[in-house]
Design a protein around this motif. Structure first.
Motif, PDB file in Angstrom:
ATOM      1  N   GLY A 128      -3.426   3.887  -6.979  1.00 39.93           N
ATOM      2  CA  GLY A 128      -2.239   3.920  -7.811  1.00 39.93           C
ATOM      3  C   GLY A 128      -1.501   5.239  -7.712  1.00 39.93           C
ATOM      4  O   GLY A 128      -0.275   5.280  -7.570  1.00 39.93           O
ATOM      5  N   VAL A 129      -2.236   6.348  -7.772  1.00 37.75           N
ATOM      6  CA  VAL A 129      -1.617   7.672  -7.664  1.00 37.75           C
ATOM      7  C   VAL A 129      -1.003   7.860  -6.284  1.00 37.75           C
ATOM      8  O   VAL A 129       0.108   8.393  -6.141  1.00 37.75           O
ATOM      9  CB  VAL A 129      -2.660   8.768  -7.955  1.00 37.75           C
ATOM     10  CG1 VAL A 129      -2.097  10.154  -7.633  1.00 37.75           C
ATOM     11  CG2 VAL A 129      -3.099   8.704  -9.409  1.00 37.75           C
ATOM     12  N   LEU A 130      -1.707   7.403  -5.254  1.00 37.70           N
ATOM     13  CA  LEU A 130      -1.194   7.510  -3.884  1.00 37.70           C
ATOM     14  C   LEU A 130       0.111   6.745  -3.726  1.00 37.70           C
ATOM     15  O   LEU A 130       1.089   7.248  -3.142  1.00 37.70           O
ATOM     16  CB  LEU A 130      -2.241   6.965  -2.901  1.00 37.70           C
ATOM     17  CG  LEU A 130      -1.903   7.045  -1.413  1.00 37.70           C
ATOM     18  CD1 LEU A 130      -1.861   8.492  -0.959  1.00 37.70           C
ATOM     19  CD2 LEU A 130      -2.941   6.274  -0.589  1.00 37.70           C
ATOM     20  N   VAL A 177       3.295  -1.671  -3.558  1.00 36.61           N
ATOM     21  CA  VAL A 177       1.899  -1.238  -3.702  1.00 36.61           C
ATOM     22  C   VAL A 177       1.717  -0.507  -5.027  1.00 36.61           C
ATOM     23  O   VAL A 177       0.731  -0.700  -5.742  1.00 36.61           O
ATOM     24  CB  VAL A 177       1.495  -0.334  -2.520  1.00 36.61           C
ATOM     25  CG1 VAL A 177       0.081   0.207  -2.727  1.00 36.61           C
ATOM     26  CG2 VAL A 177       1.574  -1.107  -1.213  1.00 36.61           C
ATOM     27  N   PHE A 178       2.691   0.344  -5.348  1.00 36.51           N
ATOM     28  CA  PHE A 178       2.680   1.068  -6.618  1.00 36.51           C
ATOM     29  C   PHE A 178       2.624   0.089  -7.788  1.00 36.51           C
ATOM     30  O   PHE A 178       1.827   0.239  -8.721  1.00 36.51           O
ATOM     31  CB  PHE A 178       3.942   1.936  -6.670  1.00 36.51           C
ATOM     32  CG  PHE A 178       4.111   2.756  -7.929  1.00 36.51           C
ATOM     33  CD1 PHE A 178       3.033   3.054  -8.755  1.00 36.51           C
ATOM     34  CD2 PHE A 178       5.355   3.231  -8.279  1.00 36.51           C
ATOM     35  CE1 PHE A 178       3.200   3.817  -9.903  1.00 36.51           C
ATOM     36  CE2 PHE A 178       5.539   3.994  -9.417  1.00 36.51           C
ATOM     37  CZ  PHE A 178       4.455   4.281 -10.231  1.00 36.51           C
ATOM     38  N   ALA A 179       3.475  -0.940  -7.753  1.00 41.28           N
ATOM     39  CA  ALA A 179       3.530  -1.932  -8.834  1.00 41.28           C
ATOM     40  C   ALA A 179       2.198  -2.651  -8.987  1.00 41.28           C
ATOM     41  O   ALA A 179       1.698  -2.837 -10.112  1.00 41.28           O
ATOM     42  CB  ALA A 179       4.645  -2.932  -8.559  1.00 41.28           C
ATOM     43  N   ALA A 231      -0.899  -1.699  -7.993  1.00 39.83           N
ATOM     44  CA  ALA A 231      -2.000  -0.830  -8.406  1.00 39.83           C
ATOM     45  C   ALA A 231      -1.889  -0.434  -9.869  1.00 39.83           C
ATOM     46  O   ALA A 231      -2.855  -0.559 -10.636  1.00 39.83           O
ATOM     47  CB  ALA A 231      -2.031   0.423  -7.519  1.00 39.83           C
ATOM     48  N   PHE A 232      -0.711   0.028 -10.296  1.00 35.83           N
ATOM     49  CA  PHE A 232      -0.562   0.452 -11.682  1.00 35.83           C
ATOM     50  C   PHE A 232      -0.576  -0.744 -12.629  1.00 35.83           C
ATOM     51  O   PHE A 232      -1.037  -0.636 -13.767  1.00 35.83           O
ATOM     52  CB  PHE A 232       0.722   1.267 -11.860  1.00 35.83           C
ATOM     53  CG  PHE A 232       0.514   2.741 -11.636  1.00 35.83           C
ATOM     54  CD1 PHE A 232      -0.264   3.189 -10.581  1.00 35.83           C
ATOM     55  CD2 PHE A 232       1.078   3.674 -12.474  1.00 35.83           C
ATOM     56  CE1 PHE A 232      -0.476   4.544 -10.358  1.00 35.83           C
ATOM     57  CE2 PHE A 232       0.876   5.029 -12.275  1.00 35.83           C
ATOM     58  CZ  PHE A 232       0.096   5.464 -11.217  1.00 35.83           C
ATOM     59  N   GLY A 233      -0.064  -1.877 -12.186  1.00 36.78           N
ATOM     60  CA  GLY A 233      -0.143  -3.079 -13.002  1.00 36.78           C
ATOM     61  C   GLY A 233      -1.577  -3.491 -13.247  1.00 36.78           C
ATOM     62  O   GLY A 233      -1.955  -3.850 -14.374  1.00 36.78           O
ATOM     63  N   ALA A 234      -2.403  -3.429 -12.209  1.00 41.17           N
ATOM     64  CA  ALA A 234      -3.821  -3.777 -12.349  1.00 41.17           C
ATOM     65  C   ALA A 234      -4.537  -2.797 -13.266  1.00 41.17           C
ATOM     66  O   ALA A 234      -5.360  -3.199 -14.109  1.00 41.17           O
ATOM     67  CB  ALA A 234      -4.487  -3.790 -10.969  1.00 41.17           C
ATOM     68  N   MET A 235      -4.235  -1.504 -13.130  1.00 40.11           N
ATOM     69  CA  MET A 235      -4.857  -0.502 -13.994  1.00 40.11           C
ATOM     70  C   MET A 235      -4.458  -0.721 -15.452  1.00 40.11           C
ATOM     71  O   MET A 235      -5.290  -0.652 -16.355  1.00 40.11           O
ATOM     72  CB  MET A 235      -4.440   0.902 -13.533  1.00 40.11           C
ATOM     73  CG  MET A 235      -5.050   1.334 -12.212  1.00 40.11           C
ATOM     74  SD  MET A 235      -4.265   2.836 -11.558  1.00 40.11           S
ATOM     75  CE  MET A 235      -4.698   4.024 -12.834  1.00 40.11           C
ATOM     76  N   GLY A 236      -3.165  -0.961 -15.688  1.00 44.61           N
ATOM     77  CA  GLY A 236      -2.691  -1.161 -17.052  1.00 44.61           C
ATOM     78  C   GLY A 236      -3.290  -2.395 -17.695  1.00 44.61           C
ATOM     79  O   GLY A 236      -3.740  -2.351 -18.856  1.00 44.61           O
ATOM     80  N   ALA A 237      -3.310  -3.500 -16.959  1.00 44.95           N
ATOM     81  CA  ALA A 237      -3.874  -4.740 -17.497  1.00 44.95           C
ATOM     82  C   ALA A 237      -5.358  -4.582 -17.799  1.00 44.95           C
ATOM     83  O   ALA A 237      -5.855  -5.052 -18.831  1.00 44.95           O
ATOM     84  CB  ALA A 237      -3.650  -5.879 -16.506  1.00 44.95           C
ATOM     85  N   SER A 238      -6.078  -3.903 -16.904  1.00 43.35           N
ATOM     86  CA  SER A 238      -7.506  -3.680 -17.106  1.00 43.35           C
ATOM     87  C   SER A 238      -7.761  -2.842 -18.352  1.00 43.35           C
ATOM     88  O   SER A 238      -8.676  -3.127 -19.140  1.00 43.35           O
ATOM     89  CB  SER A 238      -8.096  -2.983 -15.873  1.00 43.35           C
ATOM     90  OG  SER A 238      -9.430  -2.578 -16.106  1.00 43.35           O
TER      91      SER A 238
END
Length: 212
Positions: A11-13, A190-192, A194-201
Motif C-alpha cells: 500500500g505504501v509503495l 494498485v494503490f486503491a 491495497a489501501f482498500g483492503a487494509m481499510g476494510a480489514s
C-alpha cells in the motif's frame, strides 16, 4: 507478521508511485536542474517519511498504552481513512483524461536547499501525516507491538528513497514525461486495491472486537 508487513508495504509503495506532491517536487526539479538536485530532494522526502513514521508509531503506541480502548477507535478511524484513500484512488483510476503536466522549476537550488525542500514538502503535507497515522493504526490493529510498528518506518522510508530516486533519474533525462501519464492510472489502481483492503480489514477487525 511478514504477511502484514507485505500488505502494508504494498500500500505504501503504491502511494509512493502514484501522483502527488512528492512526485511533483522531484519531477519539477529534475526536469529543470538535472539529476543531482532532484536526488537531494528525494533524500529530504525520505527523511520526512522517517520522521512521520516514528512520530505516528510512538505517539499512537503511547496513546494505546495509556488508553487501551483507543485502539478500537483507531481501527474505525484509521480504517475509514484508508478506505477513503482507496476509493479516491479508484475514482482517479476510472477517471478519463491525462494528469496535469508537471512544470519544471528552474530556480537554482544548493544541495542543502534541495534537501530542505524535500523535507518540507513531506512534513507540511497533512495527508502524509494522516496516511502514516492510518498505516500505524493498521499495524497496531493487527496486534503488532509498538516496536514492530516502529520497525516498519525505515522500510517505508527506504522504498520512498528507491521510488523517488528512480523518478529523479527518469525525469532528469526526460524519459518519464513521455510515459508516466500512460501508466499512472495503473499505479492508482494498485494503490486503491491495497489501501482498500487494509481499510476494510481494519474496520472488520474493529467490528469483531466491538461485538465481543
Amino acid at each position: 507478521m511478514i504477511a502484514i508487513y507485505a500488505l502494508t508495504w504494498l500500500g505504501v509503495l503504491a502511494a509512493q508511485i502514484s501522483p502527488g506532491p512528492n512526485l511533483a517536487a522531484v519531477a519539477s526539479v529534475g526536469l529543470a536542474q538535472g539529476r543531482r538536485p532532484a536526488l537531494f530532494v528525494v533524500s529530504g522526502i525520505s527523511s520526512g517519511m522517517l520522521v512521520w513514521s516514528i512520530l505516528t508509531a510512538l505517539g499512537l503506541g503511547a496513546l494505546i498504552e495509556a488508553f487501551p480502548f483507543s485502539l478500537l477507535v483507531l481501527k474505525f478511524v484509521g480504517g475509514g481513512y484508508l478506505l477513503f484513500l482507496g476509493i479516491k484512488a479508484a475514482r482517479a483510476t476510472l477517471k478519463k483524461g491525462a494528469n496535469a503536466t508537471i512544470a519544471p522549476d528552474a530556480r537554482p537550488l544548493t544541495a542543502g536547499q534541495a534537501w530542505r525542500r524535500g523535507v518540507l514538502v513531506l512534513l507540511t503535507n497533512p495527508k502524509a501525516a494522516l496516511m502514516w497515522a492510518a498505516v500505524a493504526s493498521f499495524l497496531f490493529g493487527q496486534d503488532l507491538s509498538a516496536w514492530h510498528v516502529l520497525a516498519f518506518g525505515p522500510m517505508g522510508a527506504l522504498s520512498g528513497l528507491v521510488i523517488y530516486g528512480t523518478y529523479a533519474l527518469l525525469f532528469s533525462s526526460g524519459v518519464a514525461m513521455r510515459g508516466y501519464s500512460r501508466f499512472s492510472r495503473w499505479f492508482e489502481g494498485v494503490f486503491a486495491a491495497a489501501f482498500g483492503a487494509m481499510g476494510a480489514s481494519l474496520i472488520w477487525s474493529g467490528v469483531r472486537e466491538a461485538r465481543n
